[in-house]
Design an enzyme around this catalytic site. Structure first.
Site, PDB file in Angstrom:
ATOM      1  N   ARG A  35       0.819  -1.219   0.000  1.00 27.83           N
ATOM      2  CA  ARG A  35       0.000   0.000   0.000  1.00 27.83           C
ATOM      3  C   ARG A  35       0.854   1.270   0.000  1.00 27.83           C
ATOM      4  O   ARG A  35       0.466   2.296  -0.575  1.00 27.83           O
ATOM      5  CB  ARG A  35      -0.945  -0.026   1.213  1.00 27.83           C
ATOM      6  CG  ARG A  35      -1.902   1.167   1.327  1.00 27.83           C
ATOM      7  CD  ARG A  35      -2.850   0.936   2.511  1.00 27.83           C
ATOM      8  NE  ARG A  35      -3.527   2.159   2.929  1.00 27.83           N
ATOM      9  CZ  ARG A  35      -4.722   2.549   2.503  1.00 27.83           C
ATOM     10  NH1 ARG A  35      -5.377   1.824   1.606  1.00 27.83           N
ATOM     11  NH2 ARG A  35      -5.275   3.662   2.960  1.00 27.83           N
ATOM     12  N   ILE A  61      -7.013   8.001  -1.066  1.00 29.09           N
ATOM     13  CA  ILE A  61      -6.945   6.546  -1.026  1.00 29.09           C
ATOM     14  C   ILE A  61      -7.768   6.124   0.177  1.00 29.09           C
ATOM     15  O   ILE A  61      -7.608   6.657   1.278  1.00 29.09           O
ATOM     16  CB  ILE A  61      -5.488   6.045  -0.928  1.00 29.09           C
ATOM     17  CG1 ILE A  61      -5.422   4.514  -0.906  1.00 29.09           C
ATOM     18  CG2 ILE A  61      -4.759   6.634   0.261  1.00 29.09           C
ATOM     19  CD1 ILE A  61      -3.996   3.968  -0.980  1.00 29.09           C
ATOM     20  N   SER A  62      -8.687   5.188  -0.023  1.00 27.31           N
ATOM     21  CA  SER A  62      -9.644   4.839   1.024  1.00 27.31           C
ATOM     22  C   SER A  62      -8.981   4.110   2.188  1.00 27.31           C
ATOM     23  O   SER A  62      -7.924   3.481   2.043  1.00 27.31           O
ATOM     24  CB  SER A  62     -10.761   3.958   0.455  1.00 27.31           C
ATOM     25  OG  SER A  62     -11.554   4.671  -0.465  1.00 27.31           O
ATOM     26  N   GLN A  63      -9.632   4.176   3.339  1.00 25.23           N
ATOM     27  CA  GLN A  63      -9.241   3.432   4.526  1.00 25.23           C
ATOM     28  C   GLN A  63      -9.094   1.945   4.170  1.00 25.23           C
ATOM     29  O   GLN A  63      -9.923   1.389   3.448  1.00 25.23           O
ATOM     30  CB  GLN A  63     -10.334   3.625   5.581  1.00 25.23           C
ATOM     31  CG  GLN A  63     -10.185   2.841   6.844  1.00 25.23           C
ATOM     32  CD  GLN A  63     -11.439   2.949   7.709  1.00 25.23           C
ATOM     33  OE1 GLN A  63     -12.494   3.331   7.220  1.00 25.23           O
ATOM     34  NE2 GLN A  63     -11.322   2.611   8.974  1.00 25.23           N
ATOM     35  N   PRO A  64      -8.050   1.268   4.649  1.00 25.66           N
ATOM     36  CA  PRO A  64      -7.850  -0.143   4.296  1.00 25.66           C
ATOM     37  C   PRO A  64      -9.074  -1.018   4.546  1.00 25.66           C
ATOM     38  O   PRO A  64      -9.407  -1.871   3.711  1.00 25.66           O
ATOM     39  CB  PRO A  64      -6.670  -0.560   5.181  1.00 25.66           C
ATOM     40  CG  PRO A  64      -5.894   0.711   5.373  1.00 25.66           C
ATOM     41  CD  PRO A  64      -6.934   1.793   5.456  1.00 25.66           C
TER      42      PRO A  64
END
Length: 217
Positions: A35, A61-64
């Site tokens: 990531r 970038i979205s939260q994992p």
């Protein structure tokens, strides 16, 4: 100095498994995809933190966990053909490409598409087609798709995307206003009937396009 391998393992165990996602293939891929390569270099140390991060061009970038949840909701098999709307950093694209046969992804912001392509090529993820354009219109010449993932918040489910689902296909999309949305999963039956399941509340950047929000709205 951050040990990214350890940080990634902790992310998977605490943020993903810890919130109830246990699909083995999914966890394996999240453990492998780096990531930190998909964020700006100055933010690499935060790449595995429990939240979204800016990637430039007013995008994130979205939260994992959200990436994992949306991917899990697609119920992917190794043979699926998947359409992603909103390439962004390319991280979600990399996750999908590691799980399925082929990914088509659309990004409206050219610099993001170019950067994503660069990182995906570095990782030798060659089963990805990227184009710059209006994601709300989909990619009809390559459809129908077994799964469609929309990574931006829409005012409603775009009819064009639902039409590009194959029978048995799944569409995962955040729907709501420009600030708050609800995660939906749409299924298409063999006869073309659509059914909708409602998931958690979420917050995404707006889906811009002919069947989304207008750029100046």
């Amino acid at each position: 100095m951050v040990n990214f391998d350890i940080a990634r393992k902790r992310m998977v165990q605490e943020q993903i498994v810890g919130r109830g996602i246990t699909t083995p293939r999914l966890l394996e891929v999240f453990q492998k995809v780096p990531r930190h390569l998909f964020v700006q270099e100055a933010m690499a140390v935060q790449a595995y933190s429990d939240g979204p991060l800016p990637i430039g061009e007013k995008q994130t970038i979205s939260q994992p966990y959200i990436v994992a949840l949306m991917t899990d909701l697609l119920e992917l098999t190794g043979n699926d053909h998947v359409l992603e709307i909103g390439t962004g950093s390319g991280y979600q694209t990399a996750i999908l490409a590691s799980l399925v046969r082929r990914v088509w992804t659309i990004e409206r912001i050219r610099p993001l598409a170019m950067q994503a392509r660069k990182v995906l090529d570095t990782l030798h993820l060659l089963n990805v087609n990227i184009k710059v354009g209006d994601g709300t219109l989909g990619w009809p010449e390559e459809g129908p798709f077994d799964a469609i993932l929309v990574t931006a918040g829409a005012p409603a489910v775009p009819e064009t995307l639902a039409a590009q689902l194959a029978p048995g296909g799944r569409l995962v999309i955040p729907v709501g206003d420009e600030s708050n949305q609800t995660l939906l999963r749409i299924r298409k039956a063999a006869d073309g009937t659509l059914t909708q399941e409602t998931g958690i509340g979420c917050r995404f950047v707006p889906l811009i396009g002919q069947q989304g929000w207008q750029l100046n709205s």
